[in-house]
Write a protein that holds these residues in place. Structure first.
Motif, PDB file in Angstrom:
ATOM      1  N   TRP A  33       1.816  50.604 -25.355  1.00  0.00           N
ATOM      2  CA  TRP A  33       0.871  51.174 -24.383  1.00  0.00           C
ATOM      3  C   TRP A  33       1.361  52.521 -23.879  1.00  0.00           C
ATOM      4  O   TRP A  33       0.598  53.500 -23.816  1.00  0.00           O
ATOM      5  CB  TRP A  33       0.701  50.207 -23.214  1.00  0.00           C
ATOM      6  CG  TRP A  33       0.065  50.830 -22.017  1.00  0.00           C
ATOM      7  CD1 TRP A  33      -1.264  51.045 -21.791  1.00  0.00           C
ATOM      8  CD2 TRP A  33       0.747  51.359 -20.855  1.00  0.00           C
ATOM      9  NE1 TRP A  33      -1.457  51.664 -20.573  1.00  0.00           N
ATOM     10  CE2 TRP A  33      -0.248  51.872 -19.988  1.00  0.00           C
ATOM     11  CE3 TRP A  33       2.087  51.437 -20.484  1.00  0.00           C
ATOM     12  CZ2 TRP A  33       0.073  52.445 -18.765  1.00  0.00           C
ATOM     13  CZ3 TRP A  33       2.399  52.023 -19.275  1.00  0.00           C
ATOM     14  CH2 TRP A  33       1.393  52.509 -18.433  1.00  0.00           C
ATOM     15  N   ILE A  37      -0.679  56.135 -24.408  1.00  0.00           N
ATOM     16  CA  ILE A  37      -1.123  56.939 -23.274  1.00  0.00           C
ATOM     17  C   ILE A  37      -0.451  58.305 -23.284  1.00  0.00           C
ATOM     18  O   ILE A  37      -1.090  59.347 -23.050  1.00  0.00           O
ATOM     19  CB  ILE A  37      -0.839  56.210 -21.947  1.00  0.00           C
ATOM     20  CG1 ILE A  37      -1.672  54.921 -21.868  1.00  0.00           C
ATOM     21  CG2 ILE A  37      -1.147  57.106 -20.761  1.00  0.00           C
ATOM     22  CD1 ILE A  37      -3.162  55.148 -21.872  1.00  0.00           C
ATOM     23  N   THR A  91      -7.997  50.109 -22.241  1.00  0.00           N
ATOM     24  CA  THR A  91      -6.619  49.622 -22.164  1.00  0.00           C
ATOM     25  C   THR A  91      -6.541  48.306 -21.404  1.00  0.00           C
ATOM     26  O   THR A  91      -5.831  47.374 -21.799  1.00  0.00           O
ATOM     27  CB  THR A  91      -5.737  50.672 -21.478  1.00  0.00           C
ATOM     28  OG1 THR A  91      -5.825  51.906 -22.197  1.00  0.00           O
ATOM     29  CG2 THR A  91      -4.285  50.224 -21.457  1.00  0.00           C
TER      30      THR A  91
END
Length: 260
Positions: free
Chosen positions: A85, A89, A36
């Protein structure tokens, strides 16, 4: 997973499952963090122009959302990155929580324990709440992306977008937030798997309803007289682009016409 021994041939057997899973979890988290971080490093310029952007006084705003051109050039890309993102996650964590829930449910068949795996259900409920919040953020941000969509006649918000999808997606985002609150309440109270499924239902119903209404409006209201329905939105998009970039005619745009 460690609530009791596994009985094999009448003999109890304890396996050190939790320490191994904890090590695997830490290693997986480190790998995800590195990947990431490398992905976000490649987008440093997007964050830089957003961080150092300066508001333009009396800037032209679009007629649908009331946002200036700088929002679509600098702010919206950052919102898309952050929400993407967060979604990735949260989905990953939810999958891991679901895996632990399945394992814990499976061990109840061979473990001498009368208790329910409350801990894993609480973790699953919390991770489901995170996923719903992430999807709500993606849905909210996706409304602004309608301004950049390419269509057959023009690019930007259409009649169906303005009358159905833009307000409808806001309703879906609200339903997702409501579902997330339901999952949080379920995690604090006695966790139940059926309440997690019930928390997702309002968003699913809202999304299906908005999609059906959009299909009807586009097929039976817009298509029979498309130019008349879309003319105000074509005019608004052209006028907004000219005013935002200080152009006298659309051919002066500093990017190819196919980008809207």
């Amino acid at each position: 997973l460690t609530s009791g021994p596994i009985v094999i041939n009448g003999e109890p057997l304890r396996l050190p499952v939790e320490p191994v899973l904890r090590m695997i979890g830490l290693a997986a988290a480190a790998i995800v963090a590195v990947i990431t971080g490398l992905g976000m490093m490649a987008q440093w310029n997007t964050f830089a122009v957003y961080w150092h952007g300066v508001a333009v006084p009396d800037a032209a705003v679009d007629p649908i959302f009331g946002r200036p051109a700088t929002f679509y050039l600098f702010t919206l890309p950052v919102w898309q990155l952050v929400s993407g993102w967060f979604t990735s996650i949260s989905v990953l964590v939810a999958l891991m929580a679901a895996g632990f829930t399945v394992l814990a449910s499976g061990t109840r068949l061979v473990v001498r324990s009368s208790g329910r795996p409350v801990g894993v259900l609480r973790g699953l409920s919390l991770s489901a709440a995170a996923v719903l919040l992430a999807l709500a953020a993606r849905t909210y941000v996706g409304r602004f992306e309608r301004m950049l969509d390419d269509h057959t006649i023009f690019a930007g918000v259409t009649y169906t977008d303005a009358h159905v999808l833009v307000p409808g997606l806001l309703l879906v985002a609200g339903a997702l937030v409501l579902g997330a609150v339901g999952c949080l309440v379920n995690a604090v109270a006695a966790p139940r798997l059926r309440w997690i499924g019930a928390s997702v239902a309002p968003a699913v119903v809202a999304y299906v309803g908005v999609s059906m209404v959009a299909w009807y409006v586009n097929g039976f209201v817009v298509k029979p007289n498309e130019l008349v329905r879309e003319r105000p939105y074509i005019t608004n998009n052209i006028a907004y682009t000219q005013e935002a970039f200080g152009l006298t005619q659309i051919s002066e745009l500093p990017f190819p016409a196919e980008h809207g």
